[in-house]
Design a protein around this motif. Structure first.
Motif, PDB file in Angstrom:
ATOM      1  N   ARG A 145       0.787  -1.373   0.093  1.00 45.31           N
ATOM      2  CA  ARG A 145      -0.003  -0.129  -0.040  1.00 45.31           C
ATOM      3  C   ARG A 145       0.854   1.122   0.081  1.00 45.31           C
ATOM      4  NH1 ARG A 145      -4.593   1.864   4.285  1.00 45.31           N
ATOM      5  NH2 ARG A 145      -5.181   3.531   3.029  1.00 45.31           N
ATOM      6  N   ILE A 146       2.088   1.155   0.977  1.00 50.39           N
ATOM      7  CA  ILE A 146       2.946   2.546   0.921  1.00 50.39           C
ATOM      8  C   ILE A 146       3.511   2.509  -0.365  1.00 50.39           C
ATOM      9  CG2 ILE A 146       4.908   3.430   1.797  1.00 50.39           C
ATOM     10  CD1 ILE A 146       3.687   1.986   4.486  1.00 50.39           C
ATOM     11  N   ALA A 147       3.876   1.492  -1.004  1.00 51.05           N
ATOM     12  CA  ALA A 147       4.672   1.426  -2.548  1.00 51.05           C
ATOM     13  C   ALA A 147       3.548   2.026  -3.439  1.00 51.05           C
ATOM     14  CB  ALA A 147       5.186   0.273  -2.737  1.00 51.05           C
ATOM     15  N   ARG A 148       2.363   1.742  -3.358  1.00 53.97           N
ATOM     16  CA  ARG A 148       1.405   1.952  -4.450  1.00 53.97           C
ATOM     17  C   ARG A 148       1.100   3.760  -4.188  1.00 53.97           C
ATOM     18  NH1 ARG A 148      -4.062   2.556  -3.514  1.00 53.97           N
ATOM     19  NH2 ARG A 148      -3.965   1.242  -1.760  1.00 53.97           N
ATOM     20  N   LEU A 149       0.999   4.176  -3.108  1.00 52.16           N
ATOM     21  CA  LEU A 149       0.852   5.593  -2.873  1.00 52.16           C
ATOM     22  C   LEU A 149       1.939   6.369  -3.232  1.00 52.16           C
ATOM     23  CD1 LEU A 149      -1.120   5.237   0.618  1.00 52.16           C
ATOM     24  CD2 LEU A 149      -2.044   5.550  -1.461  1.00 52.16           C
ATOM     25  N   LEU A 150       3.300   5.853  -2.902  1.00 48.31           N
ATOM     26  CA  LEU A 150       4.366   6.550  -3.282  1.00 48.31           C
ATOM     27  C   LEU A 150       4.685   6.609  -4.772  1.00 48.31           C
ATOM     28  CD1 LEU A 150       7.427   5.425  -0.699  1.00 48.31           C
ATOM     29  CD2 LEU A 150       6.258   7.565  -1.025  1.00 48.31           C
ATOM     30  N   LEU A 151       4.294   5.503  -5.717  1.00 50.14           N
ATOM     31  CA  LEU A 151       4.351   5.522  -7.047  1.00 50.14           C
ATOM     32  C   LEU A 151       3.361   6.352  -7.715  1.00 50.14           C
ATOM     33  CD1 LEU A 151       5.434   4.189  -9.535  1.00 50.14           C
ATOM     34  CD2 LEU A 151       3.988   2.319  -9.284  1.00 50.14           C
ATOM     35  N   GLY A 152       2.154   6.599  -7.031  1.00 52.58           N
ATOM     36  CA  GLY A 152       1.258   7.433  -7.428  1.00 52.58           C
ATOM     37  C   GLY A 152       1.563   8.814  -7.137  1.00 52.58           C
ATOM     38  N   ALA A 153       2.627   8.996  -5.986  1.00 50.00           N
ATOM     39  CA  ALA A 153       2.896  10.364  -5.964  1.00 50.00           C
ATOM     40  C   ALA A 153       3.808  10.779  -6.882  1.00 50.00           C
ATOM     41  CB  ALA A 153       3.459  10.529  -4.642  1.00 50.00           C
ATOM     42  N   PHE A 154       4.781   9.769  -7.243  1.00 50.97           N
ATOM     43  CA  PHE A 154       5.817  10.007  -8.238  1.00 50.97           C
ATOM     44  C   PHE A 154       5.210  10.436  -9.788  1.00 50.97           C
ATOM     45  CE2 PHE A 154       8.058   7.864 -11.630  1.00 50.97           C
ATOM     46  CZ  PHE A 154       9.192   8.416 -11.981  1.00 50.97           C
ATOM     47  N   LEU A 155       4.114   9.725  -9.817  1.00 46.93           N
ATOM     48  CA  LEU A 155       3.608   9.816 -11.298  1.00 46.93           C
ATOM     49  C   LEU A 155       2.825  11.183 -11.267  1.00 46.93           C
ATOM     50  CD1 LEU A 155       2.046   6.352 -11.953  1.00 46.93           C
ATOM     51  CD2 LEU A 155       3.444   7.756 -13.444  1.00 46.93           C
ATOM     52  N   VAL A 156       2.107  11.744 -10.213  1.00 49.29           N
ATOM     53  CA  VAL A 156       1.381  13.076  -9.961  1.00 49.29           C
ATOM     54  C   VAL A 156       2.705  14.122 -10.229  1.00 49.29           C
ATOM     55  CG1 VAL A 156       0.308  14.506  -8.533  1.00 49.29           C
ATOM     56  CG2 VAL A 156      -0.477  12.410  -8.850  1.00 49.29           C
ATOM     57  N   PHE A 157       3.898  13.859  -9.594  1.00 51.04           N
ATOM     58  CA  PHE A 157       4.763  14.928  -9.611  1.00 51.04           C
ATOM     59  C   PHE A 157       5.370  14.944 -11.113  1.00 51.04           C
ATOM     60  CE2 PHE A 157       9.260  15.999  -9.482  1.00 51.04           C
ATOM     61  CZ  PHE A 157       9.125  17.146  -9.004  1.00 51.04           C
ATOM     62  N   ALA A 158       5.678  13.843 -11.504  1.00 51.27           N
ATOM     63  CA  ALA A 158       6.291  13.810 -12.944  1.00 51.27           C
ATOM     64  C   ALA A 158       5.201  14.430 -13.973  1.00 51.27           C
ATOM     65  CB  ALA A 158       6.348  12.417 -13.260  1.00 51.27           C
ATOM     66  N   ALA A 185       7.838  -3.332 -12.448  1.00 45.04           N
ATOM     67  CA  ALA A 185       7.767  -4.509 -11.536  1.00 45.04           C
ATOM     68  C   ALA A 185       7.300  -3.673 -10.339  1.00 45.04           C
ATOM     69  CB  ALA A 185       9.207  -4.681 -11.154  1.00 45.04           C
ATOM     70  N   TRP A 186       7.490  -2.406 -10.118  1.00 45.68           N
ATOM     71  CA  TRP A 186       6.862  -1.914  -8.825  1.00 45.68           C
ATOM     72  C   TRP A 186       5.296  -1.612  -9.067  1.00 45.68           C
ATOM     73  CZ3 TRP A 186       9.024   3.668  -7.438  1.00 45.68           C
ATOM     74  CH2 TRP A 186       8.064   4.359  -6.253  1.00 45.68           C
ATOM     75  N   ALA A 187       4.872  -1.360 -10.101  1.00 46.27           N
ATOM     76  CA  ALA A 187       3.518  -0.936 -10.461  1.00 46.27           C
ATOM     77  C   ALA A 187       2.749  -2.449 -10.320  1.00 46.27           C
ATOM     78  CB  ALA A 187       3.466  -0.548 -11.904  1.00 46.27           C
ATOM     79  N   LEU A 188       3.353  -3.475 -10.941  1.00 45.68           N
ATOM     80  CA  LEU A 188       2.567  -4.616 -10.703  1.00 45.68           C
ATOM     81  C   LEU A 188       2.647  -5.525  -9.523  1.00 45.68           C
ATOM     82  CD1 LEU A 188       4.113  -6.493 -14.111  1.00 45.68           C
ATOM     83  CD2 LEU A 188       1.818  -5.205 -13.737  1.00 45.68           C
ATOM     84  N   TRP A 189       3.712  -5.095  -8.881  1.00 48.37           N
ATOM     85  CA  TRP A 189       3.807  -5.714  -7.546  1.00 48.37           C
ATOM     86  C   TRP A 189       2.975  -5.006  -6.496  1.00 48.37           C
ATOM     87  CZ3 TRP A 189       5.955  -3.274  -2.667  1.00 48.37           C
ATOM     88  CH2 TRP A 189       5.953  -3.857  -1.735  1.00 48.37           C
ATOM     89  N   CYS A 190       2.934  -3.799  -6.381  1.00 49.22           N
ATOM     90  CA  CYS A 190       2.193  -2.844  -5.396  1.00 49.22           C
ATOM     91  C   CYS A 190       0.767  -2.728  -5.338  1.00 49.22           C
ATOM     92  CB  CYS A 190       2.728  -1.395  -5.362  1.00 49.22           C
ATOM     93  SG  CYS A 190       2.345  -0.448  -6.714  1.00 49.22           S
ATOM     94  N   THR A 191       0.355  -3.201  -6.819  1.00 45.73           N
ATOM     95  CA  THR A 191      -1.146  -3.276  -7.145  1.00 45.73           C
ATOM     96  C   THR A 191      -1.699  -4.780  -6.709  1.00 45.73           C
ATOM     97  OG1 THR A 191      -0.804  -3.425  -9.315  1.00 45.73           O
ATOM     98  CG2 THR A 191      -1.059  -1.328  -8.523  1.00 45.73           C
ATOM     99  N   GLY A 192      -0.855  -5.601  -6.868  1.00 46.08           N
ATOM    100  CA  GLY A 192      -1.309  -7.095  -6.782  1.00 46.08           C
ATOM    101  C   GLY A 192      -1.462  -7.664  -7.911  1.00 46.08           C
ATOM    102  N   ALA A 193      -1.095  -7.016  -9.095  1.00 46.73           N
ATOM    103  CA  ALA A 193      -1.494  -7.518 -10.410  1.00 46.73           C
ATOM    104  C   ALA A 193      -0.585  -8.959 -10.602  1.00 46.73           C
ATOM    105  CB  ALA A 193      -0.845  -6.723 -11.443  1.00 46.73           C
ATOM    106  N   TRP A 194       0.707  -8.794 -10.121  1.00 44.52           N
ATOM    107  CA  TRP A 194       1.424 -10.129 -10.615  1.00 44.52           C
ATOM    108  C   TRP A 194       0.949 -11.435  -9.523  1.00 44.52           C
ATOM    109  CZ3 TRP A 194       7.087  -8.133  -9.648  1.00 44.52           C
ATOM    110  CH2 TRP A 194       7.798  -8.050 -10.906  1.00 44.52           C
TER     111      TRP A 194
END
Length: 147
Positions: free
Chosen positions: A18-31, A127-136
Motif C-alpha cells: 500500500r505504501i509503495a502504491r501511494l508513493l508510486l502514485g505521488a511519483f506519477l503525479v509529480f512527474a 515491476a513496482w506497478a505490478l507488485w504494489c497493486t497485486g497484479a502479479w
C-alpha cells in the motif's frame, strides 16, 4: 470470516504494498505536473522525431496521463490499475531509449553512461506497478487455478 477490504489489509505484506502504491502514485503525479510546468523542455528532449504528433502535444498528453494514473493509484487498488500503469511505463520506454541512442541531454543525464543506466529503471517501475497493486499476485493465482 471477514471479507473484502479488511481481509486485504491483514494479508502479509499488504502495508508495504500500500505504501509503495501511494508513493508510486505521488511519483506519477509529480512527474505529470512537471510535464506541464517546470520540466516541459526536458521532457520534449525525450520525444522521438519519428513520433507522428506534435512534440509539445505528446509532452502535455503524457503529463495528463501521468497525473491521472497517479491519482488512480491513490484512489483505487487492484490488478487492473497495475497493468495499466505498467503498460504506460512500457509505452514511454521508446522515448528513454531514443534519448540514449541520440545522446539527448535532459534531467541531468548528460553522458551516454547516465542515459544508459536510466534505461534499467524502467523495468523497475514496471515491476513496482505490478507488485504494489497485486497484479502479479493475481496473475499467478489465475495461472495456478487453470486446469
Amino acid at each position: 470470516m471477514p471479507t473484502g477490504r479488511r481481509t486485504a489489509e491483514r494479508e502479509p505484506g499488504a502495508w508495504p504494498r500500500r505504501i509503495a502504491r501511494l508513493l508510486l502514485g505521488a511519483f506519477l503525479v509529480f512527474a505529470g505536473v512537471a510535464h506541464l510546468t517546470l520540466a516541459r523542455q526536458e521532457f520534449r528532449a525525450q520525444v522521438p522525431p519519428w513520433m507522428p504528433l506534435d512534440t509539445d502535444l505528446v509532452v502535455v498528453v503524457s503529463g495528463v496521463v501521468e497525473i491521472a494514473l497517479g491519482l488512480a493509484l491513490w484512489l483505487w487498488r487492484g490488478p487492473l490499475i497495475g497493468w495499466v500503469v505498467a503498460g504506460f511505463f512500457v509505452a514511454v520506454f521508446p522515448g528513454n531509449l531514443w534519448q540514449w541512442l541520440e545522446g539527448r541531454d535532459a534531467f541531468g543525464l548528460d553522458t551516454d553512461r547516465a542515459r544508459f543506466i536510466r534505461l534499467f529503471f524502467q523495468p523497475v517501475l514496471i515491476a513496482w506497478a505490478l507488485w504494489c497493486t497485486g497484479a502479479w499476485r493475481s496473475w499467478r493465482a489465475t495461472r495456478e487455478h487453470r486446469p
